[in-house]
Each structure stands twice: as C-alpha cells, then as structure tokens.
Design an enzyme around this catalytic site. Structure first.
Site, PDB file in Angstrom:
ATOM      1  N   TRP A  30     -12.196   0.095  -5.759  1.00  0.00           N
ATOM      2  CA  TRP A  30     -11.585   0.683  -4.559  1.00  0.00           C
ATOM      3  C   TRP A  30     -12.585   1.709  -4.032  1.00  0.00           C
ATOM      4  CZ3 TRP A  30      -7.191  -0.494  -1.894  1.00  0.00           C
ATOM      5  CH2 TRP A  30      -6.934   0.309  -0.778  1.00  0.00           C
ATOM      6  N   MET A  34      -4.867   0.515 -11.112  1.00  0.00           N
ATOM      7  CA  MET A  34      -5.335   1.598 -10.241  1.00  0.00           C
ATOM      8  C   MET A  34      -5.659   2.853 -11.057  1.00  0.00           C
ATOM      9  SD  MET A  34      -3.078   1.057  -6.765  1.00  0.00           S
ATOM     10  CE  MET A  34      -1.455   1.022  -7.532  1.00  0.00           C
ATOM     11  N   THR A  35      -6.747   2.777 -11.790  1.00  0.00           N
ATOM     12  CA  THR A  35      -7.142   3.862 -12.692  1.00  0.00           C
ATOM     13  C   THR A  35      -7.984   4.900 -11.956  1.00  0.00           C
ATOM     14  OG1 THR A  35      -8.717   2.193 -13.481  1.00  0.00           O
ATOM     15  CG2 THR A  35      -6.951   2.820 -14.967  1.00  0.00           C
ATOM     16  N   GLY A  67       0.822  -1.203   0.000  1.00  0.00           N
ATOM     17  CA  GLY A  67       0.000   0.000   0.000  1.00  0.00           C
ATOM     18  C   GLY A  67       0.855   1.251   0.000  1.00  0.00           C
ATOM     19  N   GLU A 118       4.209   0.055  -4.079  1.00  0.00           N
ATOM     20  CA  GLU A 118       4.042   1.385  -4.664  1.00  0.00           C
ATOM     21  C   GLU A 118       5.297   2.236  -4.434  1.00  0.00           C
ATOM     22  OE1 GLU A 118       0.282   3.278  -3.894  1.00  0.00           O
ATOM     23  OE2 GLU A 118      -0.723   1.360  -3.641  1.00  0.00           O
TER      24      GLU A 118
END
Length: 421
Positions: free
Chosen positions: A359, A212-213, A100, A142
C-alpha cells in the site's frame, strides 16, 4: 504511444522474473491522479512486471447492491489501460477492490444481511468484473461488526463469500474461463479481526487475504510510534501491534500461510514533537504536518520523506522494531526504507508467508524524484530482489497522457484516519 513504449520496455527487461512463488499484490489508488507535480500518479506510471496482482482501489456499490465505478469516466479509462497491460505480462491479474475506510461498514452490513440485495450484488459483481476484464474481487469491508455494523456481520460475511465463490464457479463453467479470484483486505489488530472474521470458515473461500499491517501507530496516540513495526518494542503496552504478531495471529486463527499476504507500507506517519529535546520512540507528540504532495495530515509518501531527508535531518534505525524514523527539529516520521524492507522481506521468506502486499504503488518513489533512489519503485523492488532475484533498472520512461487535474480529489488516502487501533 503508450503501448509502443511498453513494448520497448519489455524488450529491455531481459532479467524479468517469471513464475515467482511469491504473490506481489500492489494497490492502485484512483485518487492519486489528482495530485500535483511529482505526486501525480496515473496508470501510465505502472510497470507491467512489477506486480503479480494489481488491486484497483476503489469501486463502489449502492444500497440496492449495484456495483459502480467511483469516478466513471476516469476509472473506466484506467481499467482499459490496465487490461492492455495484461497483454504484455500474461501472468498479471487485475482485481477490483470494493469498500475502503471512507466507504464505511454500514452498506456492507446491510447488503450481506439481506438475501435479495446480497444476490443482486453477487451477480451484478460477476457481470461488472467480466465487462471490464477484471480477474477478481477484493472485499475491503472496514470492518464487520464495527463502525455501525452489527454482530451478525461475522456470520453474514461467511455467507456472502460462500455465495460469491458459488457464483464465480458457475460463471467460470459457463464462460469456459478461469474462475474469478476472491480476496480481502483484513485488519491487523487481533481484537478487530476476532470480532468480525470467522477466519477458519473464510479461509475456505478466500484465495488469499491482504493483511493491513500498517497504521499501528500515529498522531492519535499522542506520542511517537512506528507506522509498521516488524516486532514489538520491549515492554510494549500493545505487543500485538506489529507485523510479526499480526501475521501469527491470522495463521493461528486458521488461515494457512499460503493464503497470507503481508502488507508493506510505502508511506510513513508524521508527528510534531512537543519538546524537541525529547525525540525518541514514545516521546510526547501530536499529529504531524501533511506531506507536500499527498496533503493528508500526518501522512507522508516515501518519495516525500526521502526528498526531505536530502535537505537535512537524522535517520535513526530502531534495532528492536526493525524500522527507521526521520527526525528534523520538531518533525518526527516513522516510516520504512530500503533497509527495513530488506529485513522484512527476509522475515517473510523465513516464516513461510506466501507474498507481500504494497500500500500503495503511488507512494513509493515511482518517478525517481529522490537523488538517493537508483531506480523507480526502490522500496518495492528491494523486496522483489530478495523474494525473486534482482529487478532490472528501468532505462526508459513511459509516455503519460494528459489527465484533467482540475477535478476535486474525490477520495482521500484510505490510511488517513484510523480509530480501530
């Protein structure tokens, strides 16, 4: 009480879609339990047939490679309840996400680079996943090569994934069980992705990727913009900052469409206009206020937005980018509603991608807090209606067990701070 209630729910769901060709990947955030009022979200708010895959965010691991719960007691109770849910929905898969935004990149970088620590991480992860009845691992690094990472991260991630799959195959053979799944949450920004991901090589090992758009724009831009636009605006200075371009980039880089899961955001980004008379897309603005329950600066759950809309203001749909914004005085929020999710779901079908990632579960209107919502999870179910057929209206509520709300919020929403865009 919980299992009795779930069994009643199942008996009412005569129209539940079985054998969907689309993956419906839903992230469950373990900090949402600490919110107050209608924002409080627990495992007992999850509907067992809503998702094909639930990804629990987040677990953690230490510098030696040992995998751990982030909040040991509460998280373990969640995992036990979710495991029981798989007895109701036999097709449901439960994955553990490690990493994360707040976890950062350095610990991943160091682990992947060190053969000894990497080996300990891999075999510890297998035992941990099996112990808690998970069906797979979601890597949320990330990002490789960024945020304190090194250039070697790109190759080391491939090595890590190859060795994970080898260990997963060995484990499946020894146990006589299905192989554990390996997935990843990956960036939508092509520059970030190209620096850190050997897409062609990784595609051999990942069962699918969760793209992750979202977080394409926010208060950090100094002007209003959409959190998750489907397409670019005319003359957009960043024409790749949209769902369509991001998905095309990952496919063009070597990821098959049947492994691309496109992210749909159930939250929006808020701005404070500098001048209320200038209120369109691209208007001068700063990061907006926090949502009343989520409490993250510039961040609003859908249920917070729709409740605010009920009190007044305007909703304006952008025909170029296919998403709406909400305007009230100096408050400007770019978000998604049922109309934009309808457009996006049809786009996903037409372009042949294999599924949708949400999400997150706790950010949709999971409790019918808005009078405009005709059912729980209206955004998610809008997408399911298009991909798989109409979802039934939920006609009973689940019994929520008491949860300690005095504990500190140990993990802020992962979408609160973005610097890679």
């Amino acid at each position: 009480m919980y299992m009795d209630t779930i069994l009643l729910l199942v008996s009412l769901m005569a129209v539940v879609i079985q054998g969907s060709p689309y993956r419906r990947v839903c992230y469950f955030t373990n900090w949402s339990r600490w919110r107050q009022g209608i924002g409080k979200f627990t495992v007992y708010d999850v509907e067992p047939f809503l998702c094909t895959h639930i990804v629990y965010a987040f677990g953690t691991f230490d510098s030696s490679g040992k995998v751990k719960p982030l909040n040991q007691g509460p998280d373990e109770k969640d995992w036990a309840a979710l495991s029981k849910m798989k007895q109701i929905n036999k097709n449901l898969k439960l994955l553990l996400a490690l990493g994360g935004w707040n976890f950062g990149s350095v610990r991943f970088s160091n682990m992947a680079a060190n053969p000894t620590v990497r080996s300990k991480f891999i075999y510890n992860a297998v035992d941990f996943l099996r112990k808690y009845d998970f069906d797979g691992l979601d890597i949320d690094w990330e990002y490789p090569t960024a945020r304190g990472g090194v250039a070697a991260d790109k190759a080391n991630l491939v090595t890590l994934c190859k060795e994970l799959i080898d260990a997963f195959n060995d484990d499946a053979t020894k146990r006589g069980k299905d192989r554990l799944l390996l997935t990843a949450a990956v960036p939508a920004n092509p520059k970030t992705a190209e620096r850190g991901y050997d897409v062609m090589a990784l595609s051999k090992y990942f069962d699918f990727i969760n793209l992750m758009t979202y977080d394409f724009h926010g208060g950090w831009d100094g002007k209003t913009g959409f959190n998750s636009p489907l397409y670019a605006a005319p003359h957009d200075p960043n024409p790749t900052f949209n769902m369509d371009a991001a998905a095309k980039w990952w496919h063009g880089a070597g990821c098959p469409k049947d492994k691309i899961i496109v992210g749909f955001a159930t939250y929006g980004r808020s701005f404070t206009l500098r001048d209320p008379s200038e209120s369109g897309v691209g208007a001068p603005a700063s990061t907006g206020p926090a949502g009343p329950y989520t409490r993250g600066q510039g961040f609003w759950a859908y249920y917070e937005i729709c409740q605010s809309i009920e009190k007044g203001g305007q909703v304006i749909f952008d025909d170029d980018q296919k998403v709406p914004y909400y305007l009230k005085d100096t408050l400007w929020i770019g978000y998604d509603n049922e109309h934009s999710f309808t457009v996006k779901a049809n786009w996903l079908k037409e372009n042949g991608y294999s599924g949708v990632m949400f999400w997150a579960l706790d950010l949709d209107d999971f409790s019918n807090a808005c009078t405009t919502s005709t059912r729980t999870y209206p955004l998610i179910k809008t997408v399911i209606d298009i991909l798989d057929g109409a979802m039934p209206v939920r006609t009973i509520s689940t019994q929520v067990e008491p949860t300690d709300t005095t504990a500190a919020d140990t993990q802020q929403d992962e979408t609160l701070t973005v610097t890679d865009y």
